[in-house]
Design a protein around this motif. Structure first.
Motif, short mmCIF file in Angstrom:
data_model
loop_
_atom_site.label_atom_id
_atom_site.label_comp_id
_atom_site.label_asym_id
_atom_site.label_seq_id
_atom_site.Cartn_x
_atom_site.Cartn_y
_atom_site.Cartn_z
N SER B 129 30.90 -26.29 44.44
CA SER B 129 31.78 -27.45 43.92
C SER B 129 32.61 -26.69 42.48
CB SER B 129 30.80 -28.20 42.86
OG SER B 129 29.49 -28.56 43.73
N PHE B 130 32.34 -25.46 42.29
CA PHE B 130 33.18 -24.83 41.14
C PHE B 130 33.67 -23.16 41.47
CE2 PHE B 130 29.04 -26.90 39.75
CZ PHE B 130 29.64 -28.03 38.99
N HIS B 131 34.76 -23.13 40.77
CA HIS B 131 35.22 -21.92 40.83
C HIS B 131 34.30 -20.84 40.63
CE1 HIS B 131 39.39 -24.30 41.05
NE2 HIS B 131 39.34 -23.59 42.27
N HIS B 132 34.02 -21.12 39.11
CA HIS B 132 32.78 -20.07 38.36
C HIS B 132 31.78 -20.93 37.84
CE1 HIS B 132 36.29 -17.39 38.25
NE2 HIS B 132 37.11 -18.57 38.12
N ILE B 133 30.55 -20.24 38.11
CA ILE B 133 29.31 -20.73 37.43
C ILE B 133 28.69 -19.92 36.26
CG2 ILE B 133 26.99 -21.18 37.90
CD1 ILE B 133 27.55 -22.46 40.33
N ILE B 134 28.62 -20.42 35.47
CA ILE B 134 28.37 -19.54 33.94
C ILE B 134 27.12 -20.24 33.66
CG2 ILE B 134 29.22 -19.03 31.76
CD1 ILE B 134 31.39 -18.48 33.90
N GLU B 135 26.06 -19.17 33.29
CA GLU B 135 24.95 -19.57 32.32
C GLU B 135 25.08 -19.67 31.01
OE1 GLU B 135 21.61 -17.90 35.59
OE2 GLU B 135 22.54 -16.21 34.25
N VAL B 136 24.32 -20.25 30.53
CA VAL B 136 24.71 -20.41 28.97
C VAL B 136 23.15 -20.56 28.15
CG1 VAL B 136 25.94 -21.70 27.10
CG2 VAL B 136 26.55 -21.98 29.32
#
Lengths: 122, 281
Positions: B129-136
């Protein structure tokens, strides 16, 4: 009772300055010995050698490392004899500054070589 | 005409239908980011997480995300990063392509560079679903810093903090998230490719963030200033849309930091440029 207390006070008045003087003399001798033997102690005490080298590194970083951000020093490691690697955490990277040093019998430290690199810790 | 381009890092739309005598064609890059919460282990309210997500690095105190803190952080991230990159570049149409007619007059548009950022919740989503997955991570109030990187952010990354200092000792401030979005768009550090930051070396080295004051102040250095070079993702999109241009030739889809108005074919042929509205009949 009063007389006894008075006598003790008299004794104290006489002996306390004497003891202070005596301790003072002993202290100065001890300090004098320390001063006189500093070269020898520096050369033979590995912890003291480390301390002066680390102080020199920290002083150098004050002027040579001007980044304001980051997480500060995360590690200082002795990577070889008289060679320390300082790790400073920054976003996206860890800056690593390697100090190759020499130290004389007087505990005088010289930074022979300073190299900087960065590692990507992820 | 409206065209769409889909790439791994972002999507792009080129719209010439909006062009008028004063309005250029619009090129919008779309970046779909998915944010994934990192919470303390075992469902605890507090815990630790190591810098860079690396087991060998320093642990920092973290707290569990609450729904309101999570929504607030994401909204702030998306709106401020989008605002930073949106509408900042214009590309000069040196190929005289995309000609259109408006009120009987032919024009050659330049390219207005737009940016649309969306930030979804990727905590339980698939990567497609996303171009990039980022953990926060959400840092405890006692923590002032966390070792983040292009795929691991922290709750302080939207704050403006001093990153470096210039040659006069003046602090250079940066909001880390706009720098990271630059990476996600495909931009490298400001000095990449220079002798002190070769592309085949570690491009995260300190020198890659800029040596001169100008470069240090760049958003892809330690600051917040944009440079024409940072329009390269939009230039790449134009190259792919039109099959014309070379990113290494600066005059091809040349990037500008202020608006350049559309030109008539004659004006374009004479290499005339207008940075204020030209007189039109």
């Amino acid at each position: 009772m009063l007389q006894l207390k008075y006598k003790m006070k008299l004794k104290q008045l006489i002996f306390i300055p004497f003891f202070i003087t005596l301790i003072g003399c002993v202290s100065s001798i001890a300090i004098g010995q320390n001063t006189m033997n500093s070269e020898k102690k520096c050369a033979n005490t590995s912890v003291q050698r480390s301390q002066v080298m680390l102080r020199a590194i920290l002083d150098d970083l004050t002027t040579s490392y001007t980044e304001l951000g980051g997480g500060g020093i995360s590690q200082i490691k002795l990577s070889a004899t008289n060679t320390y690697v300082v790790s400073i955490s920054q976003e996206e990277r860890i800056d690593q500054i390697t100090y190759e040093m020499s130290i004389d019998a007087d505990c005088k430290v010289a930074i022979d070589k300073r190299t900087e690199t960065s590692v990507t810790p992820y | 005409m409206k065209k769409t381009l889909k790439k791994m890092a972002w999507d792009a739309t080129l719209n010439t239908d909006v062009a008028t005598e004063f309005k250029n064609a619009e090129l919008t890059l779309f970046l779909r980011m998915g944010f994934k919460q990192i919470n303390p282990a075992g469902g605890a309210a507090t815990g630790t997480y190591n810098d860079y997500g690396s087991p060998a690095a320093t642990p920092r105190k973290i707290v569990k995300w609450t729904p309101s803190a999570w929504a607030s952080w994401k909204n702030n991230f998306v709106s401020s990063a989008e605002k930073f990159w949106k509408g900042k570049f214009w590309l000069i149409n040196n190929f005289s392509l995309l000609e259109y007619t408006y009120k009987g007059q032919k024009y050659i548009p330049n390219i207005s560079c737009g940016f649309k950022l969306s930030g979804g919740d990727a905590t339980n989503a698939t990567s497609s679903s996303f171009h990039h997955i980022i953990e926060v991570v959400r840092l405890d109030k006692s923590e002032t810093w966390f070792g983040s990187h292009s795929r691991l952010y922290d709750s302080l990354d939207t704050s403006s903090v001093p990153k470096a200092s210039d040659s006069n000792g003046k602090p250079i401030f940066q909001q880390a998230h706009v720098h990271e979005v630059g990476h996600l768009l495909g931009l490298g550090h400001v000095d990449e490719g220079k002798p002190h930051c070769p592309t085949n070396g570690n491009t995260n080295a300190r020198a890659c963030y800029g040596v001169t004051d100008k470069d240090k102040n760049s958003v892809m250095g330690s600051g917040m200033q944009l440079r024409p070079k940072q329009a390269n993702p939009w230039r790449l999109a134009m190259k792919e849309f039109t099959k014309k241009g070379n990113l290494f030739v600066t005059s091809d889809w040349e990037a500008k930091l202020n608006k350049y108005y559309p030109r008539t074919p004659t004006e374009a042929a004479n290499k005339k440029h207008f940075i204020s509205p030209p007189k039109r009949k």
